[in-house]
Design a protein around this motif. Sequence first.
Motif, PDB file in Angstrom:
ATOM      1  N   TYR A 120      17.310   0.178 -24.326  1.00  0.00           N
ATOM      2  CA  TYR A 120      18.770   0.388 -23.736  1.00  0.00           C
ATOM      3  C   TYR A 120      18.750   1.280 -22.245  1.00  0.00           C
ATOM      4  O   TYR A 120      17.612   1.803 -22.236  1.00  0.00           O
ATOM      5  N   PRO A 121      19.518   1.109 -21.214  1.00  0.00           N
ATOM      6  CA  PRO A 121      21.147   0.737 -21.692  1.00  0.00           C
ATOM      7  C   PRO A 121      21.135  -0.732 -21.234  1.00  0.00           C
ATOM      8  O   PRO A 121      22.159  -1.546 -21.315  1.00  0.00           O
ATOM      9  N   ASP A 122      20.065  -1.334 -20.622  1.00  0.00           N
ATOM     10  CA  ASP A 122      20.209  -2.912 -19.961  1.00  0.00           C
ATOM     11  C   ASP A 122      19.527  -3.823 -20.724  1.00  0.00           C
ATOM     12  O   ASP A 122      19.400  -5.196 -20.624  1.00  0.00           O
ATOM     13  N   GLY A 123      18.698  -3.308 -21.687  1.00  0.00           N
ATOM     14  CA  GLY A 123      17.921  -4.583 -22.347  1.00  0.00           C
ATOM     15  C   GLY A 123      16.849  -5.095 -21.661  1.00  0.00           C
ATOM     16  O   GLY A 123      16.525  -6.381 -21.963  1.00  0.00           O
ATOM     17  N   LEU A 124      16.298  -4.550 -20.722  1.00  0.00           N
ATOM     18  CA  LEU A 124      15.301  -5.100 -19.819  1.00  0.00           C
ATOM     19  C   LEU A 124      14.089  -5.258 -20.435  1.00  0.00           C
ATOM     20  O   LEU A 124      13.828  -4.438 -21.609  1.00  0.00           O
ATOM     21  N   ALA A 125      13.066  -6.198 -20.175  1.00  0.00           N
ATOM     22  CA  ALA A 125      11.834  -6.492 -20.711  1.00  0.00           C
ATOM     23  C   ALA A 125      10.619  -6.442 -19.663  1.00  0.00           C
ATOM     24  O   ALA A 125      10.940  -6.895 -18.526  1.00  0.00           O
ATOM     25  N   GLY A 126       9.536  -6.058 -20.224  1.00  0.00           N
ATOM     26  CA  GLY A 126       8.453  -6.299 -19.519  1.00  0.00           C
ATOM     27  C   GLY A 126       8.532  -5.674 -18.062  1.00  0.00           C
ATOM     28  O   GLY A 126       8.683  -4.611 -17.728  1.00  0.00           O
ATOM     29  N   MET A 127       8.052  -6.515 -17.010  1.00  0.00           N
ATOM     30  CA  MET A 127       7.924  -6.011 -15.860  1.00  0.00           C
ATOM     31  C   MET A 127       9.248  -5.837 -14.973  1.00  0.00           C
ATOM     32  O   MET A 127       9.360  -5.532 -13.944  1.00  0.00           O
TER      33      MET A 127
END
Length: 511
Positions: free
Chosen positions: A431-438
Amino acid sequence: MRLYRGFLRSQIRNYVFGSTVAVLAVGSLLMLSSLEISRVEYYRLLLVLIFSFVIMASIEITVFLRQIRPIRAALVQENATLPMLEEAYLHAHQLPKRAIQRIMGPHLLGLSVPALLLTFWMIHAGWVTFPYIYLILAMCCAVLVACMHSLIEFFLTCTAIIPLIKEFRNRALEQYGVDFALEGHVFVPIRPKFLVSCMLIGTFPLFLFIMATHIRMNGEGDSIVVVGLQSYWAWAGMVLLIGTLFSSIAAWLLTNSVQHPIHELYQAMNQVKDGNLVQVQDEYSDEFSKLVAGFNMMVRGLQAREQQSRQLLDSYFSTLAVALDARDSYTAGHSLRVAEYSVIIGQLAGLRGQELDDLRKSALLHDIGKIGVRDSILFKEEALTDEEFLQIQSHTVLGENILRQIEPADKMAPFLGGVRSHHERYDGHGYPDGLAGMNIPLHGRIIAVADAYDAMTSDRPYRKGMDHERALGILEQGSGSQWDPEFAGLFLGYFGRKPEARKDAQPVQAG
């Protein structure tokens, strides 16, 4: 109006002074050459000069009034608009160059062309008796007078426009809050200014001497002397060529000796403007040495102030982090330790200088958003409800919003990514944006590792901190799933362990 009248008086005074010096310098040539003509011929030539002078004055005054029209409009009108002031400001800077154009144009042509035409007609009509060759010499003298007058007028006008430039800048600043500046624009470069000035100074006496000698020899009337004039002009041409060449070389050398330190200082100032506080190597033995010394003194002062500002800012960040951690004795020193671990990871990853400093500050402030979380939730020993857990998670966004309120905004921008994204997971389940990896900001991926390690090894109200080896084992298990495998691997390698990624690792709630 007082400034305008003062400017006009100075221009008239400068014009009279320049004309007098130039005319006397060349006029003495004719006086010393003993040109033998009758009194009637003198009067006739005087009438020609007066008539030509009236034409010249009419044209030149018209051109001069047109040149200073924007300046007069801005000075006479008390509430001049900003465009009027700006036009007058730029026009004032161009006046020295326009003075040269005025003298080499209307002044020279308005006087010499009518005088030459009338004198030619009078010689043809028999009203004066000197040779036609004297018309060519007179034209050369007129050019010399105009060149010398232009040289004097140029430098005197450079001084006369200073009060005007100050007035226009002050009025624009007071009335409109705008400060005029040329921003490095050059209207008259140093190289042509020095070249022309040195060549005039070097060749002017040669021209005078050659023409005076010719008139003197030609006035003798002896056939032997007349025949000798041909060889004289061959000799005079060689002398003039050598003199001009010498003046050109001297002007070129002088120009380079002045341009070099100016170029060095200009390059250094551009670097200072970009934030690189460099000093100039002092390699000069003239007044430029004082200028370089003054510049370097200014740079050292800026360096000292920047060092003080950096120390003050570092102290501010550290104090803010300590104040945040002081809310709870269990988390005391957490932000400082996370910053320390983050710097270790950043150094191992190859970050240096400003990048590493930005990472450290971002880590110090990574939990700043917890200021907005209620103590009853933040220090709750029992299990959190879903709503309470959402409020805990909101500290990342709150922290970013707090930093966005600090001015200047561009100084806070490097820290936003780490503060907002240090709870993102490498597999996208954070969280908060659920970003992944690079897609997770660099600082967020580094701080996530450091934050998790310190959270696991620190005592909390609801549990005792785990030992170092167990925390490293959890980091090893979560490498590639919860944490960036590169940065988790670097941190594990710092303690002598090599990670083996396991994607089924359980998530760790960092502090």
